[in-house]
Enzyme design. Structure first.
Site, PDB file in Angstrom:
ATOM      1  N   GLY A  41      14.506   0.455 -37.899  1.00  0.00           N
ATOM      2  CA  GLY A  41      13.159  -1.235 -37.760  1.00  0.00           C
ATOM      3  C   GLY A  41      12.529  -0.991 -36.405  1.00  0.00           C
ATOM      4  O   GLY A  41      11.769  -0.694 -36.583  1.00  0.00           O
ATOM      5  N   ARG A  42      13.388  -1.254 -35.257  1.00  0.00           N
ATOM      6  CA  ARG A  42      12.153  -1.481 -33.712  1.00  0.00           C
ATOM      7  C   ARG A  42      11.548  -0.122 -33.191  1.00  0.00           C
ATOM      8  O   ARG A  42      10.505  -0.486 -33.464  1.00  0.00           O
ATOM      9  CB  ARG A  42      14.150  -1.104 -32.895  1.00  0.00           C
ATOM     10  CG  ARG A  42      13.316  -1.931 -31.956  1.00  0.00           C
ATOM     11  CD  ARG A  42      14.158  -1.864 -30.583  1.00  0.00           C
ATOM     12  NE  ARG A  42      15.707  -2.139 -31.125  1.00  0.00           N
ATOM     13  CZ  ARG A  42      16.525  -3.316 -31.193  1.00  0.00           C
ATOM     14  NH1 ARG A  42      15.711  -4.038 -29.841  1.00  0.00           N
ATOM     15  NH2 ARG A  42      17.331  -3.129 -31.478  1.00  0.00           N
ATOM     16  N   ARG A  88      15.126 -13.617 -28.477  1.00  0.00           N
ATOM     17  CA  ARG A  88      15.407 -11.874 -27.423  1.00  0.00           C
ATOM     18  C   ARG A  88      16.718 -12.733 -26.070  1.00  0.00           C
ATOM     19  O   ARG A  88      17.093 -11.734 -26.111  1.00  0.00           O
ATOM     20  CB  ARG A  88      14.995 -11.078 -27.602  1.00  0.00           C
ATOM     21  CG  ARG A  88      14.782 -10.551 -29.677  1.00  0.00           C
ATOM     22  CD  ARG A  88      14.253  -9.110 -29.575  1.00  0.00           C
ATOM     23  NE  ARG A  88      15.447  -8.280 -29.751  1.00  0.00           N
ATOM     24  CZ  ARG A  88      15.338  -7.256 -28.745  1.00  0.00           C
ATOM     25  NH1 ARG A  88      14.688  -7.038 -27.045  1.00  0.00           N
ATOM     26  NH2 ARG A  88      16.522  -6.756 -28.299  1.00  0.00           N
ATOM     27  N   CYS A 121      14.891 -27.902 -25.282  1.00  0.00           N
ATOM     28  CA  CYS A 121      16.288 -28.569 -24.446  1.00  0.00           C
ATOM     29  C   CYS A 121      16.799 -27.728 -24.649  1.00  0.00           C
ATOM     30  O   CYS A 121      18.106 -28.050 -24.658  1.00  0.00           O
ATOM     31  CB  CYS A 121      16.238 -30.013 -25.197  1.00  0.00           C
ATOM     32  SG  CYS A 121      14.342 -30.972 -25.142  1.00  0.00           S
ATOM     33  N   TYR A 151      12.083  -8.295 -34.293  1.00  0.00           N
ATOM     34  CA  TYR A 151      13.673  -8.792 -34.756  1.00  0.00           C
ATOM     35  C   TYR A 151      12.961  -9.825 -33.423  1.00  0.00           C
ATOM     36  O   TYR A 151      14.086 -10.667 -32.731  1.00  0.00           O
ATOM     37  CB  TYR A 151      14.705  -8.042 -33.932  1.00  0.00           C
ATOM     38  CG  TYR A 151      15.621  -6.803 -34.351  1.00  0.00           C
ATOM     39  CD1 TYR A 151      15.793  -7.448 -35.426  1.00  0.00           C
ATOM     40  CD2 TYR A 151      15.472  -5.917 -34.132  1.00  0.00           C
ATOM     41  CE1 TYR A 151      16.040  -6.258 -36.508  1.00  0.00           C
ATOM     42  CE2 TYR A 151      15.328  -4.815 -34.185  1.00  0.00           C
ATOM     43  CZ  TYR A 151      16.171  -4.970 -35.675  1.00  0.00           C
ATOM     44  OH  TYR A 151      16.262  -4.016 -36.340  1.00  0.00           O
TER      45      TYR A 151
HETATM   46  N1  LLP Z   1      20.588   0.099 -40.416  1.00  0.00           N
HETATM   47  C1  LLP Z   1      21.317  -0.846 -40.616  1.00  0.00           C
HETATM   48  C2  LLP Z   1      22.779   0.035 -41.406  1.00  0.00           C
HETATM   49  C3  LLP Z   1      21.410  -2.128 -39.015  1.00  0.00           C
HETATM   50  O1  LLP Z   1      22.424  -2.734 -39.359  1.00  0.00           O
HETATM   51  C4  LLP Z   1      20.624  -2.362 -38.764  1.00  0.00           C
HETATM   52  C5  LLP Z   1      20.275  -2.611 -38.044  1.00  0.00           C
HETATM   53  C6  LLP Z   1      19.008  -0.636 -38.301  1.00  0.00           C
HETATM   54  C7  LLP Z   1      19.490   0.034 -39.940  1.00  0.00           C
HETATM   55  C8  LLP Z   1      18.424  -0.629 -37.798  1.00  0.00           C
HETATM   56  O2  LLP Z   1      18.365  -0.976 -37.162  1.00  0.00           O
HETATM   57  P1  LLP Z   1      17.258  -0.361 -35.199  1.00  0.00           P
HETATM   58  O3  LLP Z   1      16.496   1.102 -35.894  1.00  0.00           O
HETATM   59  O4  LLP Z   1      16.540  -1.397 -35.581  1.00  0.00           O
HETATM   60  O5  LLP Z   1      17.654  -0.583 -34.079  1.00  0.00           O
HETATM   61  N2  LLP Z   1      18.316  -8.613 -33.361  1.00  0.00           N
HETATM   62  C9  LLP Z   1      18.950  -6.834 -32.716  1.00  0.00           C
HETATM   63  C10 LLP Z   1      19.385  -6.142 -33.456  1.00  0.00           C
HETATM   64  C11 LLP Z   1      20.138  -5.595 -34.075  1.00  0.00           C
HETATM   65  C12 LLP Z   1      20.308  -4.505 -35.484  1.00  0.00           C
HETATM   66  C13 LLP Z   1      20.447  -5.210 -36.813  1.00  0.00           C
HETATM   67  N3  LLP Z   1      21.345  -3.844 -37.397  1.00  0.00           N
HETATM   68  C14 LLP Z   1      17.861  -7.237 -31.296  1.00  0.00           C
HETATM   69  O6  LLP Z   1      16.849  -7.945 -31.804  1.00  0.00           O
HETATM   70  O7  LLP Z   1      17.898  -6.682 -31.174  1.00  0.00           O
END
Ligand code: LLP
Length: 432
Positions: free
Chosen positions: A289-290, A326, A356, A385
């Protein structure tokens, strides 16, 4: 890598000056670069070329239809966690048969909808979920494709709120129990054991934890493949990005520094993981994702006031924790740069929003250019995110979102009209 750079002292996204976007569409606003999205998707896709593979973009990182549409156009699959995300992907032109459905709390309604759409696989997080999927599939006279999520019990060494692969977390089935669960699942008539999955955490900046987790589960995956005729192995998402370029560029020749050598890139990821995975003879799925969208987006905001109190200089901006949570939630670092390059001394500043809460800040005591009222700033690396974790707290509307492609731009989300915030609410009409 990203496509935000200064041209004649003005911050641009690809060929578009961001100041011009603010003039036309107001502030705050999110800006995304299409070429950065495509570049990230393609670099990972190509690095995994030696494998039969599918990149399933984790829609939770940014599920704007404009972003999903670009990735669908590249042939991406998707990792989803709700019916809402699946509906978005279909609305954006994505292919349900390339979707994997994760999450510990899938409802009957969500399972039925996903089955009807013909998703690629449910990533199952518990035995009760497996039984529920079997029941729903029987009712719909289908066989549900599933993969059980292994919790490998390895520490990803990332922030505690985004680590998922240890027994402290609610995710997946404990490593030691996985084979029993497959054996029982094999007896369920409406379950098709199609694969196996794991995900150890997010924002991993080294390849080592991935390597350790894959190496740990490999013998188990081989046995599952032999005993149940599996087709795929998903190694999850989690590839981290650089939020603070000064950390990576701490030395004059930073690319020779140990930190830079260890930097996680599609090439370094593939170099370590492809040789481990290739002999399996399974289709490999990844769920980034990220990595795809993080550096492809920024949040632009205007300075409303500058306030000096005691020792502190507060730069009060028109974006807040409801737009980008974040920093407040994870103490996350986002680089802050002016849209118009500034000369002069740096001054230690807190950049804060109007909400606030003391937690409503983007940085504390950070040396920044001497911002004054009216200046425009960008919070970098806000593509993942960011908007998706936004809220209407303090009755603040969601910002505009813009996708840039070369010299063109498109509004991919209108600024939310303020009265739509309470459009579904009512004054009480009592019923008995
Ligand atoms: N697959 C699963 C099963 C996941 O739980 C996640 C993310 C991903 C893939 C994707 O992960 P990435 O490639 O984006 O690291 N809100 C948080 C991050 C939460 C991630 C949740 N799961 C932040 O802002 O850092």
């Amino acid at each position: 890598m990203h496509d935000f750079k200064y041209v004649n002292g003005r911050l641009h996204c690809e060929g578009v000056a961001i100041e011009g976007l603010v003039r036309r569409h107001g502030s705050p606003l999110y800006v995304y670069s299409q070429s950065t999205l495509v570049h990230h998707f393609q670099s990972l896709h190509q690095a995994l070329e030696p494998l039969d593979h599918l990149v399933c973009y984790a829609a939770k990182a940014n599920s704007n239809l404009g972003v999903l549409g670009v990735l669908a156009g590249e042939g991406s699959g998707f990792d989803i966690v709700s019916q809402g995300e699946l509906r978005r992907i279909i609305a954006a032109g994505g292919d349900p048969s390339k979707c994997v459905f994760a999450g510990v709390g899938k409802s009957e309604e969500e399972i039925a909808y996903a089955l009807e759409q013909g998703i690629y696989s449910f990533n199952v997080e518990s035995e009760p979920e497996l039984l529920r999927i079997n029941r729903v599939a029987a009712r719909l006279k289908r066989r549900a494709p599933v993969a059980v999520r292994i919790n490998p019990n390895v520490d990803a060494h990332t922030h505690s709120k985004i680590t998922t692969g240890t027994y402290e977390n609610k995710f997946g089935v404990a490593f030691e129990l996985v084979e029993q669960v497959y054996a029982r699942a094999a007896r369920l008539k409406n379950i098709w054991l199609r694969g196996v999955q794991m995900h150890i955490g997010s924002q991993l900046t080294e390849v080592k934890p991935f390597e350790l987790a894959v190496a740990k589960v490999l013998p188990l995956v081989v046995r599952l493949k032999e005993n149940h005729g599996l087709e795929f192995f998903s190694i999850g998402g989690g590839i981290g990005i650089v939020y603070d370029p000064s950390l990576a560029s701490g030395t004059a020749q930073w690319w020779k520094s140990p930190a830079a050598r260890k930097l996680l890139t599609p090439a370094s990821y593939a170099q370590k993981l492809v040789p481990l995975l290739q002999p399996l003879g399974l289709r490999i799925l990844v769920e980034p994702g990220r990595f795809i969208v993080g550096n492809a987006g920024i949040l632009v905001t205007r300075v409303e006031y500058v306030k000096q109190t005691g020792r502190k200089r507060f730069v009060i901006v028109d974006a807040a924790m409801n737009d980008l949570i974040r920093p407040a939630f994870y103490d996350a670092y986002h680089e802050i740069v002016p849209l118009r390059r500034k000369v002069g001394k740096l001054v230690k500043s807190d950049v804060v929003g109007p909400i606030c809460e003391s937690g409503d800040y983007f940085c504390k005591d950070r040396p920044l250019p001497g911002f004054v009222e009216g200046d425009l700033l960008a919070l970098m690396s806000a593509g993942a995110y960011g908007s998706v974790m936004g809220s209407n707290y303090n009755s603040r509307p969601f910002p505009v979102e813009i996708l840039v492609n070369g010299r063109k731009h498109a509004v991919v989300r209108e600024r939310q009209p303020i009265d739509s915030i309470w459009a579904l609410e009512k004054k009480a009409v009592w019923q008995k």
